[in-house]
Design an enzyme around this catalytic site. Sequence first.
Site, PDB file in Angstrom:
ATOM      1  N   ASP A   8      32.615  -5.560  -0.951  1.00  0.00           N
ATOM      2  CA  ASP A   8      32.469  -5.400  -2.402  1.00  0.00           C
ATOM      3  C   ASP A   8      33.144  -4.103  -2.836  1.00  0.00           C
ATOM      4  O   ASP A   8      32.796  -3.018  -2.350  1.00  0.00           O
ATOM      5  CB  ASP A   8      30.966  -5.348  -2.728  1.00  0.00           C
ATOM      6  CG  ASP A   8      30.651  -5.183  -4.206  1.00  0.00           C
ATOM      7  OD1 ASP A   8      31.559  -5.321  -5.045  1.00  0.00           O
ATOM      8  OD2 ASP A   8      29.461  -4.919  -4.506  1.00  0.00           O
ATOM      9  N   GLY A   9      34.107  -4.239  -3.756  1.00  0.00           N
ATOM     10  CA  GLY A   9      34.740  -3.064  -4.347  1.00  0.00           C
ATOM     11  C   GLY A   9      36.242  -3.066  -4.174  1.00  0.00           C
ATOM     12  O   GLY A   9      36.751  -2.986  -3.052  1.00  0.00           O
ATOM     13  N   GLY A  10      36.960  -3.215  -5.283  1.00  0.00           N
ATOM     14  CA  GLY A  10      38.413  -3.107  -5.248  1.00  0.00           C
ATOM     15  C   GLY A  10      39.118  -4.255  -4.555  1.00  0.00           C
ATOM     16  O   GLY A  10      40.272  -4.109  -4.137  1.00  0.00           O
ATOM     17  N   GLY A  26      28.770   1.936  -8.364  1.00  0.00           N
ATOM     18  CA  GLY A  26      28.462   2.460  -9.689  1.00  0.00           C
ATOM     19  C   GLY A  26      29.359   1.917 -10.791  1.00  0.00           C
ATOM     20  O   GLY A  26      28.940   1.862 -11.945  1.00  0.00           O
ATOM     21  N   PHE A  27      30.571   1.520 -10.424  1.00  0.00           N
ATOM     22  CA  PHE A  27      31.513   1.084 -11.450  1.00  0.00           C
ATOM     23  C   PHE A  27      32.416  -0.027 -10.921  1.00  0.00           C
ATOM     24  O   PHE A  27      32.770  -0.018  -9.732  1.00  0.00           O
ATOM     25  CB  PHE A  27      32.405   2.256 -11.898  1.00  0.00           C
ATOM     26  CG  PHE A  27      31.601   3.421 -12.398  1.00  0.00           C
ATOM     27  CD1 PHE A  27      31.168   3.474 -13.721  1.00  0.00           C
ATOM     28  CD2 PHE A  27      31.227   4.443 -11.533  1.00  0.00           C
ATOM     29  CE1 PHE A  27      30.391   4.534 -14.162  1.00  0.00           C
ATOM     30  CE2 PHE A  27      30.455   5.508 -11.971  1.00  0.00           C
ATOM     31  CZ  PHE A  27      30.029   5.556 -13.300  1.00  0.00           C
ATOM     32  N   GLY A  28      32.793  -0.920 -11.814  1.00  0.00           N
ATOM     33  CA  GLY A  28      33.825  -1.889 -11.472  1.00  0.00           C
ATOM     34  C   GLY A  28      35.200  -1.244 -11.630  1.00  0.00           C
ATOM     35  O   GLY A  28      35.330  -0.157 -12.196  1.00  0.00           O
ATOM     36  N   GLY A  29      36.211  -1.908 -11.108  1.00  0.00           N
ATOM     37  CA  GLY A  29      37.587  -1.487 -11.349  1.00  0.00           C
ATOM     38  C   GLY A  29      38.062  -0.282 -10.559  1.00  0.00           C
ATOM     39  O   GLY A  29      39.090   0.302 -10.888  1.00  0.00           O
ATOM     40  N   SER A  87      31.786 -10.794  -9.567  1.00  0.00           N
ATOM     41  CA  SER A  87      30.766  -9.859 -10.041  1.00  0.00           C
ATOM     42  C   SER A  87      30.815  -9.843 -11.563  1.00  0.00           C
ATOM     43  O   SER A  87      31.849  -9.504 -12.153  1.00  0.00           O
ATOM     44  CB  SER A  87      31.053  -8.460  -9.509  1.00  0.00           C
ATOM     45  OG  SER A  87      30.368  -7.517 -10.309  1.00  0.00           O
ATOM     46  N   HIS A 108      22.770  -7.321  -5.993  1.00  0.00           N
ATOM     47  CA  HIS A 108      23.086  -6.072  -5.299  1.00  0.00           C
ATOM     48  C   HIS A 108      22.297  -4.951  -5.972  1.00  0.00           C
ATOM     49  O   HIS A 108      22.616  -4.556  -7.096  1.00  0.00           O
ATOM     50  CB  HIS A 108      24.610  -5.840  -5.404  1.00  0.00           C
ATOM     51  CG  HIS A 108      25.095  -4.566  -4.806  1.00  0.00           C
ATOM     52  ND1 HIS A 108      26.371  -4.108  -5.010  1.00  0.00           N
ATOM     53  CD2 HIS A 108      24.491  -3.653  -4.006  1.00  0.00           C
ATOM     54  CE1 HIS A 108      26.533  -2.955  -4.363  1.00  0.00           C
ATOM     55  NE2 HIS A 108      25.404  -2.659  -3.760  1.00  0.00           N
ATOM     56  N   GLY A 119      35.258  -8.342  -8.917  1.00  0.00           N
ATOM     57  CA  GLY A 119      34.884  -8.102 -10.312  1.00  0.00           C
ATOM     58  C   GLY A 119      36.096  -8.101 -11.212  1.00  0.00           C
ATOM     59  O   GLY A 119      36.465  -9.115 -11.823  1.00  0.00           O
ATOM     60  N   SER A 120      36.766  -6.948 -11.263  1.00  0.00           N
ATOM     61  CA  SER A 120      37.874  -6.796 -12.217  1.00  0.00           C
ATOM     62  C   SER A 120      39.069  -7.688 -11.891  1.00  0.00           C
ATOM     63  O   SER A 120      39.860  -7.991 -12.781  1.00  0.00           O
ATOM     64  CB  SER A 120      38.306  -5.328 -12.277  1.00  0.00           C
ATOM     65  OG  SER A 120      38.551  -4.822 -10.982  1.00  0.00           O
ATOM     66  N   MET A 178      21.953  -1.438 -11.478  1.00  0.00           N
ATOM     67  CA  MET A 178      22.112   0.020 -11.318  1.00  0.00           C
ATOM     68  C   MET A 178      21.067   0.750 -12.148  1.00  0.00           C
ATOM     69  O   MET A 178      20.812   0.358 -13.285  1.00  0.00           O
ATOM     70  CB  MET A 178      23.500   0.436 -11.807  1.00  0.00           C
ATOM     71  CG  MET A 178      24.626  -0.315 -11.124  1.00  0.00           C
ATOM     72  SD  MET A 178      26.202   0.157 -11.827  1.00  0.00           S
ATOM     73  CE  MET A 178      27.300  -0.900 -10.871  1.00  0.00           C
ATOM     74  N   MET A 236      21.424  -1.398  -6.601  1.00  0.00           N
ATOM     75  CA  MET A 236      21.826   0.011  -6.483  1.00  0.00           C
ATOM     76  C   MET A 236      20.767   0.839  -7.189  1.00  0.00           C
ATOM     77  O   MET A 236      21.008   1.462  -8.234  1.00  0.00           O
ATOM     78  CB  MET A 236      23.218   0.204  -7.111  1.00  0.00           C
ATOM     79  CG  MET A 236      24.328  -0.377  -6.246  1.00  0.00           C
ATOM     80  SD  MET A 236      25.823  -0.729  -7.188  1.00  0.00           S
ATOM     81  CE  MET A 236      25.409  -2.356  -7.797  1.00  0.00           C
ATOM     82  N   ASP A 274      25.130  -6.943 -10.246  1.00  0.00           N
ATOM     83  CA  ASP A 274      24.979  -5.532  -9.884  1.00  0.00           C
ATOM     84  C   ASP A 274      23.892  -4.869 -10.710  1.00  0.00           C
ATOM     85  O   ASP A 274      24.004  -4.762 -11.934  1.00  0.00           O
ATOM     86  CB  ASP A 274      26.305  -4.800 -10.126  1.00  0.00           C
ATOM     87  CG  ASP A 274      27.354  -5.199  -9.107  1.00  0.00           C
ATOM     88  OD1 ASP A 274      27.112  -5.005  -7.911  1.00  0.00           O
ATOM     89  OD2 ASP A 274      28.411  -5.712  -9.522  1.00  0.00           O
ATOM     90  N   MET A 320      30.442  -1.722   1.510  1.00  0.00           N
ATOM     91  CA  MET A 320      30.990  -1.248   0.229  1.00  0.00           C
ATOM     92  C   MET A 320      32.368  -0.631   0.481  1.00  0.00           C
ATOM     93  O   MET A 320      32.508   0.242   1.340  1.00  0.00           O
ATOM     94  CB  MET A 320      30.068  -0.205  -0.401  1.00  0.00           C
ATOM     95  CG  MET A 320      28.764  -0.740  -0.959  1.00  0.00           C
ATOM     96  SD  MET A 320      28.954  -2.088  -2.140  1.00  0.00           S
ATOM     97  CE  MET A 320      29.930  -1.305  -3.440  1.00  0.00           C
TER      98      MET A 320
HETATM   99  C1  DX5 Z   1      30.412  -1.558  -7.760  1.00  0.00           C
HETATM  100  C2  DX5 Z   1      29.813  -2.931  -7.731  1.00  0.00           C
HETATM  101  C3  DX5 Z   1      30.788  -4.028  -7.569  1.00  0.00           C
HETATM  102  C4  DX5 Z   1      31.806  -4.131  -8.700  1.00  0.00           C
HETATM  103  C5  DX5 Z   1      33.038  -4.698  -8.106  1.00  0.00           C
HETATM  104  O1  DX5 Z   1      29.384  -0.643  -7.790  1.00  0.00           O
HETATM  105  O2  DX5 Z   1      28.892  -3.023  -6.648  1.00  0.00           O
HETATM  106  O3  DX5 Z   1      30.147  -5.275  -7.353  1.00  0.00           O
HETATM  107  O4  DX5 Z   1      31.395  -4.939  -9.745  1.00  0.00           O
HETATM  108  O5  DX5 Z   1      34.045  -4.648  -9.053  1.00  0.00           O
HETATM  109  P1  DX5 Z   1      35.577  -4.552  -8.642  1.00  0.00           P
HETATM  110  O6  DX5 Z   1      35.931  -5.823  -7.896  1.00  0.00           O
HETATM  111  O7  DX5 Z   1      36.274  -4.405  -9.926  1.00  0.00           O
HETATM  112  O8  DX5 Z   1      35.739  -3.340  -7.752  1.00  0.00           O
HETATM  113 ZN    ZN Z   2      28.137  -5.043  -6.144  1.00  0.00          ZN
END
Ligand code: DX5
Ligand code: ZN
Length: 227
Positions: free
Chosen positions: A178-180, A145-148, A11, A69, A200-201, A40, A71, A38, A140
Amino acid sequence: MGTNPVLIGPSILSADFRRLGEQIAEVESAGADFIHVDIMDGVFVPNISIGFPVVEAVQAATTLPIDVHLMIVEPGRWIDRFAAAGADTITVHVEVDPHLYRTLRAIEEAGAIPSVTLNPGTPVIMLEPVLPIVRQVLIMSVNPGFGGQTFIPAALERIRRVRAMLDEVNPTCRLEVDGGIKISNAAKVIAAGADTLVTGSAVYAPDTHIASAMRALRTEIGNVSRQ
Ligand code: DX5
Ligand code: ZN
């Protein structure tokens, strides 16, 4: 049982946007299967990210498929624009669309792969009516809304349940998470029935060596026995 090959898609939300082209080239040469983008809107999620020009820039920077994606509220208004900008797969949230059939058909008609998702707090039964007409479902594992953010463990059971639902009505459908996603949980996510990981992160955080992080993820999931 999921039989699709496992795909990994970084991501770009956590990438360094000053040098986005290079950051995409790095994951591409490290074996990424697709690029996750992503979008948003500051309404459906409490953050604003990027829009059409960046999707176009990603398309110009890579030959990999682009997994968009959304959002955003009223996703149906924007399907043709995202497809024209280069989206190969378009994911919409069930929470924001009272006309899911129409939107998913519009994605197909625009030449993209229709994909549906839902927040961690939304009952998975909300997916049921559209499972036969999608080609990807996204679970999800954080609130979008946020990475990491930290992976929500209850996502594992949701992956198992949705995989079982898909096996009944649409066995070749991809199941993305997707996520974490990290080295520490990737194997569990695959074992639960996912075949497509967004990260992502784990690959783009500062001080992370992208190729090593990608390789480690690939190794981690390589030996998973899939139910
Ligand atoms: C969160 C996004 C994800 C995000 C994942 O809203 O949909 O795609 O970038 O990032 P990580 O892998 O850091 O959770
Ligand atoms: Zn995403």
